[in-house]
Design a protein around this motif. Structure first.
Motif, PDB file in Angstrom:
ATOM      1  N   ALA A 292      50.021  30.444  48.820  1.00  0.00           N
ATOM      2  CA  ALA A 292      50.301  31.877  48.701  1.00  0.00           C
ATOM      3  C   ALA A 292      49.038  32.721  48.677  1.00  0.00           C
ATOM      4  O   ALA A 292      49.077  33.904  49.010  1.00  0.00           O
ATOM      5  CB  ALA A 292      51.116  32.139  47.437  1.00  0.00           C
ATOM      6  N   CYS A 293      47.910  32.134  48.309  1.00  0.00           N
ATOM      7  CA  CYS A 293      46.674  32.919  48.177  1.00  0.00           C
ATOM      8  C   CYS A 293      46.190  33.464  49.516  1.00  0.00           C
ATOM      9  O   CYS A 293      45.502  34.486  49.567  1.00  0.00           O
ATOM     10  CB  CYS A 293      45.594  32.087  47.499  1.00  0.00           C
ATOM     11  N   SER A 294      46.515  32.791  50.606  1.00  0.00           N
ATOM     12  CA  SER A 294      46.154  33.313  51.926  1.00  0.00           C
ATOM     13  C   SER A 294      46.828  34.650  52.179  1.00  0.00           C
ATOM     14  O   SER A 294      46.210  35.601  52.680  1.00  0.00           O
ATOM     15  CB  SER A 294      46.558  32.311  53.016  1.00  0.00           C
ATOM     16  N   VAL A 295      48.099  34.732  51.840  1.00  0.00           N
ATOM     17  CA  VAL A 295      48.840  35.962  52.065  1.00  0.00           C
ATOM     18  C   VAL A 295      48.460  37.024  51.043  1.00  0.00           C
ATOM     19  O   VAL A 295      48.420  38.208  51.356  1.00  0.00           O
ATOM     20  CB  VAL A 295      50.356  35.685  52.058  1.00  0.00           C
ATOM     21  N   VAL A 296      48.166  36.594  49.824  1.00  0.00           N
ATOM     22  CA  VAL A 296      47.693  37.547  48.811  1.00  0.00           C
ATOM     23  C   VAL A 296      46.428  38.251  49.308  1.00  0.00           C
ATOM     24  O   VAL A 296      46.280  39.471  49.177  1.00  0.00           O
ATOM     25  CB  VAL A 296      47.432  36.830  47.470  1.00  0.00           C
ATOM     26  N   LEU A 297      45.529  37.501  49.898  1.00  0.00           N
ATOM     27  CA  LEU A 297      44.290  38.103  50.422  1.00  0.00           C
ATOM     28  C   LEU A 297      44.577  39.083  51.552  1.00  0.00           C
ATOM     29  O   LEU A 297      43.923  40.127  51.661  1.00  0.00           O
ATOM     30  CB  LEU A 297      43.348  37.010  50.938  1.00  0.00           C
ATOM     31  N   ALA A 298      45.531  38.756  52.416  1.00  0.00           N
ATOM     32  CA  ALA A 298      45.802  39.570  53.609  1.00  0.00           C
ATOM     33  C   ALA A 298      46.768  40.720  53.348  1.00  0.00           C
ATOM     34  O   ALA A 298      46.944  41.577  54.213  1.00  0.00           O
ATOM     35  CB  ALA A 298      46.366  38.673  54.709  1.00  0.00           C
ATOM     36  N   ALA A 299      47.361  40.766  52.173  1.00  0.00           N
ATOM     37  CA  ALA A 299      48.388  41.774  51.895  1.00  0.00           C
ATOM     38  C   ALA A 299      47.800  43.176  51.832  1.00  0.00           C
ATOM     39  O   ALA A 299      46.620  43.357  51.511  1.00  0.00           O
ATOM     40  CB  ALA A 299      49.080  41.444  50.579  1.00  0.00           C
ATOM     41  N   PRO A 300      48.597  44.206  52.129  1.00  0.00           N
ATOM     42  CA  PRO A 300      48.127  45.598  52.014  1.00  0.00           C
ATOM     43  C   PRO A 300      47.694  45.903  50.579  1.00  0.00           C
ATOM     44  O   PRO A 300      48.199  45.304  49.620  1.00  0.00           O
ATOM     45  CB  PRO A 300      49.357  46.425  52.404  1.00  0.00           C
ATOM     46  N   SER A 301      46.766  46.831  50.455  1.00  0.00           N
ATOM     47  CA  SER A 301      46.225  47.202  49.149  1.00  0.00           C
ATOM     48  C   SER A 301      47.027  48.319  48.509  1.00  0.00           C
ATOM     49  O   SER A 301      47.697  49.100  49.185  1.00  0.00           O
ATOM     50  CB  SER A 301      44.768  47.656  49.285  1.00  0.00           C
ATOM     51  N   ARG A 302      46.909  48.375  47.198  1.00  0.00           N
ATOM     52  CA  ARG A 302      47.418  49.504  46.439  1.00  0.00           C
ATOM     53  C   ARG A 302      46.226  50.273  45.902  1.00  0.00           C
ATOM     54  O   ARG A 302      45.205  49.678  45.524  1.00  0.00           O
ATOM     55  CB  ARG A 302      48.293  49.008  45.276  1.00  0.00           C
ATOM     56  N   SER A 303      46.299  51.590  45.844  1.00  0.00           N
ATOM     57  CA  SER A 303      45.166  52.392  45.403  1.00  0.00           C
ATOM     58  C   SER A 303      44.867  52.140  43.930  1.00  0.00           C
ATOM     59  O   SER A 303      45.735  51.716  43.156  1.00  0.00           O
ATOM     60  CB  SER A 303      45.448  53.880  45.611  1.00  0.00           C
ATOM     61  N   GLU A 304      43.640  52.436  43.530  1.00  0.00           N
ATOM     62  CA  GLU A 304      43.244  52.240  42.137  1.00  0.00           C
ATOM     63  C   GLU A 304      44.054  53.142  41.205  1.00  0.00           C
ATOM     64  O   GLU A 304      44.464  52.726  40.119  1.00  0.00           O
ATOM     65  CB  GLU A 304      41.750  52.514  41.971  1.00  0.00           C
ATOM     66  N   ASP A 305      44.301  54.366  41.630  1.00  0.00           N
ATOM     67  CA  ASP A 305      45.109  55.278  40.815  1.00  0.00           C
ATOM     68  C   ASP A 305      46.496  54.696  40.574  1.00  0.00           C
ATOM     69  O   ASP A 305      46.987  54.655  39.442  1.00  0.00           O
ATOM     70  CB  ASP A 305      45.254  56.642  41.502  1.00  0.00           C
ATOM     71  N   ALA A 306      47.132  54.245  41.651  1.00  0.00           N
ATOM     72  CA  ALA A 306      48.498  53.734  41.537  1.00  0.00           C
ATOM     73  C   ALA A 306      48.557  52.429  40.759  1.00  0.00           C
ATOM     74  O   ALA A 306      49.572  52.123  40.131  1.00  0.00           O
ATOM     75  CB  ALA A 306      49.095  53.538  42.921  1.00  0.00           C
ATOM     76  N   ALA A 307      47.471  51.649  40.802  1.00  0.00           N
ATOM     77  CA  ALA A 307      47.479  50.328  40.184  1.00  0.00           C
ATOM     78  C   ALA A 307      46.889  50.316  38.784  1.00  0.00           C
ATOM     79  O   ALA A 307      46.804  49.251  38.164  1.00  0.00           O
ATOM     80  CB  ALA A 307      46.709  49.342  41.064  1.00  0.00           C
ATOM     81  N   THR A 308      46.473  51.462  38.260  1.00  0.00           N
ATOM     82  CA  THR A 308      45.940  51.495  36.902  1.00  0.00           C
ATOM     83  C   THR A 308      47.083  51.537  35.910  1.00  0.00           C
ATOM     84  O   THR A 308      47.993  52.355  36.031  1.00  0.00           O
ATOM     85  CB  THR A 308      45.011  52.702  36.701  1.00  0.00           C
ATOM     86  N   PHE A 309      47.056  50.641  34.943  1.00  0.00           N
ATOM     87  CA  PHE A 309      48.146  50.500  33.978  1.00  0.00           C
ATOM     88  C   PHE A 309      48.379  51.812  33.236  1.00  0.00           C
ATOM     89  O   PHE A 309      47.446  52.417  32.719  1.00  0.00           O
ATOM     90  CB  PHE A 309      47.808  49.401  32.973  1.00  0.00           C
TER      91      PHE A 309
END
Length: 348
Positions: A292-309
């Motif tokens: 799964a780590c191959s796909v995790v690396l290639a997956a689209p990113s989420r912005s820092e704002d959206a991903a901050t807890f």
């Protein structure tokens, strides 16, 4: 509702695994995995899941600990290692509040958690790869918030008297330090708390609270300037590889703890045979990690704002109202001897 959400997460995780199996090209990359994961600056937009083991894996859907909170500050921001599984970030925020109530300054200073997508790091750790590990400094959050530069430059403070062998320095170590470590061990979702063997021994000699929790406190090299919290695999995270259970007793008379106080773990490595050709260490590649780590690396990113807890980059930098203005019994005396004791590496 909870069961429905859990089903959705498991379905999404299964999708990632299936996609990974269908993408063998990723696995053929011979680039060291630490370079691939170390280069990624943002998390994946996938649901949060740990894949693999603490020292051999990755994670999807990480969230960031806000750089500042009422009872915490994130340290060494340039490393970009304040990412973790949402359950880990929630635990750190709870722990920070409990630490302040114990009298640990105005809260905690948080060191490395994980990289945005977990995985091996370029330096510093063998574990911290699936978002379920976090380092807490043995220095409380001061009443006056640290500047970004101070967070980069502020030195660690060891709890050891390094003029002696594996001995806690009583000029630095206090009862509040002990309460802090044992508070971390008290949470049901925390499986292990790693400390230096001398600190484990000190706790064995002095702790008067729930002794069974000492079984979670595990001795390991290093960890004299910070301690390491490790959560168990979250419920339903079938892609997360579990560790063996910790002892249900204090484990203070174990052979494992006694071993650290022998010469064996500190002996220098044997000299290489001059007649043998040196073997170049093999670097861990993406093929060595879960598929799964191959796909995790290639997956689209989420912005820092959206991903901050919590949905915010930073909280108010004011200390919690219930926290004392100064740390209890913490000494920052640079005049104390700091003769190094040889330690194995890398650290967990």
């Amino acid at each position: 509702m909870e069961s429905t959400l859990g089903g959705m997460l498991r379905f999404a995780a299964a999708g990632i695994l299936c996609a990974a199996l269908a993408a063998p090209a990723f696995a053929k990359d011979e680039t060291p995995a630490k370079q691939l994961f170390g280069a990624v600056k943002l998390p994946s937009s996938s649901p949060a899941q740990p894949f693999g083991f603490y020292a051999k894996g990755c994670m999807s859907g990480a969230v960031a600990l806000p750089t500042d909170g009422p009872t915490w500050q994130a340290m060494r921001l340039s490393r970009n290692r304040r990412w973790g599984n949402p359950q880990m970030i929630a635990l750190l925020q709870q722990f920070s509040q409990d630490a302040a109530r114990l009298g640990w300054g105005s809260g905690i200073l948080v060191g490395d958690i994980s990289q945005p997508r977990g995985g091996p790091m370029l330096n510093g750790h063998a574990s911290h790869q699936i978002g379920l590990d976090a380092d807490i400094w043995f220095t409380p959050k001061p009443a006056q918030p640290l500047t970004p530069q101070q967070r980069e430059d502020m030195p660690f403070t060891s709890m050891l008297d390094k003029s002696k062998f594996l001995t806690v320095d009583d000029r630095r170590w206090t009862g509040t330090h002990a309460k802090l470590v044992m508070q971390a061990a008290s949470y049901p979702q925390v499986e292990r708390v790693f400390v230096n063997p001398a600190i484990k021994k000190k706790l064995c000699e002095t702790w008067r609270g729930d002794r069974s929790l000492l079984g979670k406190v595990r001795p390991v090299y290093g960890h004299d300037e910070h301690f390491h919290i490790r959560m168990a695999c979250p419920p339903g995270a079938t892609s997360c590889k579990k560790q063996a259970p910790t002892p249900t007793t204090d484990d203070c008379n174990s052979k494992e703890l006694a071993w650290w106080f022998t010469k064996e773990p500190w002996a220098p490595p044997p000299k290489p045979d001059p007649n043998k050709k040196p073997v170049k260490p093999r670097q861990v590649t993406l093929a060595d990690l879960p598929n799964a780590c191959s796909v995790v690396l290639a997956a689209p990113s989420r912005s820092e704002d959206a991903a901050t807890f919590g949905g915010a980059m930073a909280y108010s930098a004011q200390p919690a109202a219930s926290a004392p203005a100064q740390a209890v019994g913490t000494v920052m005396d640079s005049s104390l001897p700091l003769t190094n004791v040889p330690l194995p590496s890398p650290r967990p």
